[in-house]
Each structure stands twice: as structure tokens, then as C-alpha cells.
Design an enzyme around this catalytic site. Structure first.
Site, PDB file in Angstrom:
ATOM      1  N   SER A  90     -17.822  29.586  13.532  1.00 42.76           N
ATOM      2  CA  SER A  90     -16.775  29.795  14.533  1.00 42.76           C
ATOM      3  C   SER A  90     -16.464  28.472  15.207  1.00 42.76           C
ATOM      4  O   SER A  90     -16.998  27.445  14.828  1.00 42.76           O
ATOM      5  CB  SER A  90     -17.194  30.871  15.541  1.00 42.76           C
ATOM      6  OG  SER A  90     -18.415  30.531  16.141  1.00 42.76           O
ATOM      7  N   CYS A  91     -15.599  28.485  16.173  1.00 39.01           N
ATOM      8  CA  CYS A  91     -15.093  27.307  16.899  1.00 39.01           C
ATOM      9  C   CYS A  91     -13.818  27.732  17.614  1.00 39.01           C
ATOM     10  O   CYS A  91     -13.164  28.676  17.181  1.00 39.01           O
ATOM     11  CB  CYS A  91     -14.687  26.158  15.974  1.00 39.01           C
ATOM     12  SG  CYS A  91     -16.032  25.019  15.533  1.00 39.01           S
TER      13      CYS A  91
END
Ligand SMILES: [Zn+2]
Length: 438
Positions: free
Chosen positions: A5-6
Site C-alpha cells: 500500500s501507499c
């Protein structure tokens, strides 16, 4: 396996309280993967030099810009970074419909570093990156090195404009940002792009991913994941809502609060959530210490009118449990911030914040508030001083007093790092002793 994720976002001058571009990024990585922060000086290369990326080599640039990168310890590339021309870039993992390639490609973080090294404006960095993506490719590919590979999304910003790039293999699309935008782990650029790779539509039609009716829709054709559900979709919904409802009022503190937010975005407009529950833009490891965690964060406060130097606020490990440390690309970034590898080390600021996050989790109810209050106090105390230094540094540099400017900025950053690490050590010692007694 940890689902990459990010979150990355930008607010352009039209959307911020100060009329300056603000950029923000949470880099979410495997929970124990150290991500130091490094300064690289400007380098001139002789012709015919070669840049060696992990799986691909390409011609070197004649000049590599001075830059700072937040780098997973094993990788040549960066999760985010900024250069001497106020170009700032952050990436996102996204997943396209392409099956894994059998030959080596660029890693998405390497593409990001090429943009910082070679771009003196956001537009120029976009060209560097899309040229490299077209020629060498990126995305999912088989490798013996155990490197997790994926397609990528990016925000590339400078003081005046910003772009979103989204990719699928060798194909890419570029959208110019208006006011604000947030991106996450899902393709989001549909038909509202400025430019698309020359073969993107043809290949999508050949694969049966696009029927050829109307303007080509990149996300619809290439996105290999659900585009209406999932963590990336809800985190993107949340960042976009927080930004769009604050147009005209967005400050560095707003960006820090968004990166530290724990709302699950059921109501994307709700107030900031500061508890440590799972879910939200700030990502935490699981109960058993595995999964992903925000490894490092950046809030860039750029400057388009020459009134001060740009300020880059950097945080290590969980932003909701840390300080956004003020840094400058002028002067010498303290080398201590670049210390850290595979194994835990008390010499590494990154590993110290990792330790602190684990100690907090042993007694979440009592320790979260204590840590957050400590950093809130320190954050408030350093804000005005930082901008005074940014103005004085600019004045000295404009007056040709380069040595004085660099000395002042270097000692300011050294003091800031020392104060941050002293506070971290005190919190760790306090919690660790309590654990012993308990
Ligand atoms: Zn958090």
C-alpha cells in the site's frame, strides 16, 4: 504476504493557505524493512557512462541533480524524494491485467529515482520517467532476487504544477493535476489524461481489454483490481475528500494530519481519527507484528516566489507516532538519517522509531496519547523556527553567502535530529523500563 500500500497527494498553490505547493506521501512497506533517508550530491558523468539498476542498465545522464531519497535499504530506487530544483515524487503500487513478464524490467522505485536525478521540472521528470517506462518497462516480472514487483502510480510535483502517472508494463498515462488530488493502490486515470503511451490503446484492444468505443479509458482497460472496493479505493476516497473539502485552507499541518489519519473512510468527510485502529491512511503492522507498516513519510512545502527555501518534513515509521523532522536540500542532511540496514540497530533512527512503535503496541491504551503529545509539543515548537531558517537561508544564498547559508542549515538540521533522537531515546527507555517492571 503483505499487500503493498501507499498514499500520495498534492495540493497546488490554488488550494493551499500559503499559495505554495504542498506534497505528501506515506510509504507503506513490509513492517521490518528499514528505509533510511539519504542525500546525494550533484554529479557530472562522462559520456557513455551507464546507470546500473537492479535488472536493467541504461545510459547515464550527463548531470545527476542533487537529491534526497527515502530508500528501502536493499534497493537503488526510492519510495519518495526531492531534488535541488524542487521536483518531488512519490509512488504507489498498482496492479494491471498483464501477466508477469519473464525478463527483467525497471523497479517502480528506480523509475522514481531517475525522475529525481534527471528532471529539473515536474514536466521534465514526467518525460524522463515515461521514456524509461516505455523503453525498459516496469510492472510485475519474474526474478530470482526475491524482489516483489508491481505496476506503479506516481505524483510528480514542482512549485507550479503536478502530474499523475499511472502504468501497466510498458504503457503509461499522464494526467495534469488541478487544485488537489490523492492517489493510492488502484488505477484512477480514466479518460481525463493529457497524454497516453502511443501503443496503449492498440494493445488494450488486441488483448480484448478495450472495445475501442469513444475516448480510450486507461484505468478501465488496464486496471487488474476491483476499482470500487478495497483498501486502496477507500484510502484514495479519504485523501481526496479531506483535500477537496479544504481547498484554500490546506497547510503543512493538514498534510501531516492526513498522513497520520486512522479513519476507515466509511464517511470520507469525518474528522481526523488519531487512535491506532487498523484501517486508514496511516498503516500499522498486525497483532503478531507482521504485515505492512508506514515506513516513512514526507510533507514537502515548496516555494514558487523565492521568499524562502522549500521545507521538507520527513517522518520515520508510523507518522501518527513520530515527528515530522524539518529538512532542507541545501546544507548537509545529517548522515545519521541514512544509517540502517536489514538488522535492528540503535545507531539507526529508523530502527529506533520501529522499536518505539512496538513498545507503544504493548500498552496501546496508555502509550499512544503520551507519544502523540510529546511529538505534538515538539512539532509546534519547531514550526516557526523552521520557516525563519528557510527565509534566512534563502537571503544568505541570494546574497552569495553560500558557506554561511550551508553552515546555518547544516547545524539547524543537526540540532533538530539530535532533539528528535533524544526524545525518542527517552520514550524508549521509559517504556522499556515499564515493561521490565510489569
Ligand atoms: Zn498510525
Amino acid at each position: 504476504m503483505f499487500d503493498q500500500s501507499c498514499d500520495t497527494m498534492v495540493a497546488l498553490p490554488s488550494a493551499t493557505a500559503s499559495g505554495q505547493t504542498l506534497f505528501a506521501k506515506n510509504s507503506d512497506r513490509p513492517a521490518d524493512e528499514c528505509q533510511p533517508l539519504e542525500l546525494h550530491a550533484r554529479i557530472e558523468h562522462p559520456t557513455e557512462s551507464v546507470t546500473h539498476c537492479q535488472f536493467v542498465s541504461l545510459p547515464e545522464a550527463s548531470v545527476v541533480h542533487r537529491h534526497v531519497g527515502s530508500r528501502p535499504w536493499w534497493c537503488w530506487g526510492y519510495e519518495h524524494g526531492f531534488n535541488e530544483h524542487q521536483v518531488v515524487i512519490g509512488n504507489e503500487a498498482v496492479h494491471s491485467k498483464f501477466e508477469p513478464a519473464t525478463e527483467g524490467k525497471l523497479i517502480g522505485m528506480e523509475v522514481l529515482r531517475l525522475g529525481l536525478e534527471r528532471g529539473s521540472t515536474a514536466r521534465e521528470a514526467v518525460s524522463v520517467m515515461t521514456d524509461a517506462i516505455g523503453q525498459y518497462g516496469q510492472g510485475k516480472f519474474e526474478n530470482d532476487a526475491g524482489v516483489r514487483t508491481y505496476d506503479n502510480g506516481y505524483i510528480v510535483a514542482d512549485p507550479n504544477e503536478a502530474y499523475v502517472i499511472e502504468t501497466a508494463g510498458h504503457e503509461w498515462v499522464v494526467k495534469r493535476v488541478e487544485d488537489t488530488i490523492g492517489i493510492s493502490n488502484v488505477h484512477s486515470v480514466e479518460t481525463d489524461y493529457e497524454e497516453v503511451s502511443p501503443d496503449a490503446e492498440r494493445i488494450a484492444v488486441e488483448r480484448g481489454w478495450w472495445q475501442g468505443d469513444g475516448r480510450f479509458n486507461f484505468a478501465e482497460a488496464y486496471c487488474g483490481t476491483e476499482r470500487t472496493e478495497g483498501s486502496g479505493v477507500s484510502r484514495r476516497r479519504r485523501s481526496c475528500a479531506l483535500l477537496s473539502t479544504r481547498v484554500g485552507d490546506i497547510e503543512p499541518r493538514t498534510m501531516m494530519a492526513i498522513l497520520s489519519d486512522h479513519s476507515d473512510a466509511v464517511n470520507p468527510d469525518e474528522e481526523f481519527q488519531t487512535d491506532l485502529r487498523q484501517g486508514g491512511i496511516c498503516v500499522h503492522f498486525n497483532e503478531n507484528g507482521t504485515g505492512g507498516n508506514t515506513a516513512a513519510s514526507l510533507v514537502s512545502d515548496l516555494c514558487n516566489d523565492g521568499s524562502r527555501l522549500p521545507v521538507y518534513w520527513c517522518s520515520f515509521y508510523s507518522p501518527c507516532l513520530g515527528l515530522f523532522l524539518p529538512t532542507f536540500i541545501e546544507g548537509q542532511l545529517p548522515g545519521a538519517l541514512g544509517v540502517g540496514g536489514e538488522e535492528p540497530s540503535v545507531e539507526s533512527p529508523w530502527w529506533q522509531f520501529h522499536r518505539l512503535a512496538h513498545l507503544v503496541r504493548e500498552d496501546t491504551e496508555n502509550r499512544v496519547g503520551l507519544v502523540q503529545n510529546q511529538w505534538a509539543m515538539q512539532q509546534r515548537a519547531c514550526f516557526s523556527g523552521t520557516y525563519a531558517v528557510a527565509e534566512e537561508g534563502k537571503r544568505l544564498l541570494d546574497g552569495g553567502n553560500t558557506d554561511d547559508a550551508e553552515d546555518m542549515l547544516t547545524s539547524f538540521m543537526e540540532d533538530s535530529v539530535r532533539q528528535m533522537l533524544e526524545a525518542t531515546d527517552e520514550l524508549i527507555a521509559y517504556f522499556a523500563d515499564e515493561s521490565v517492571v510489569a
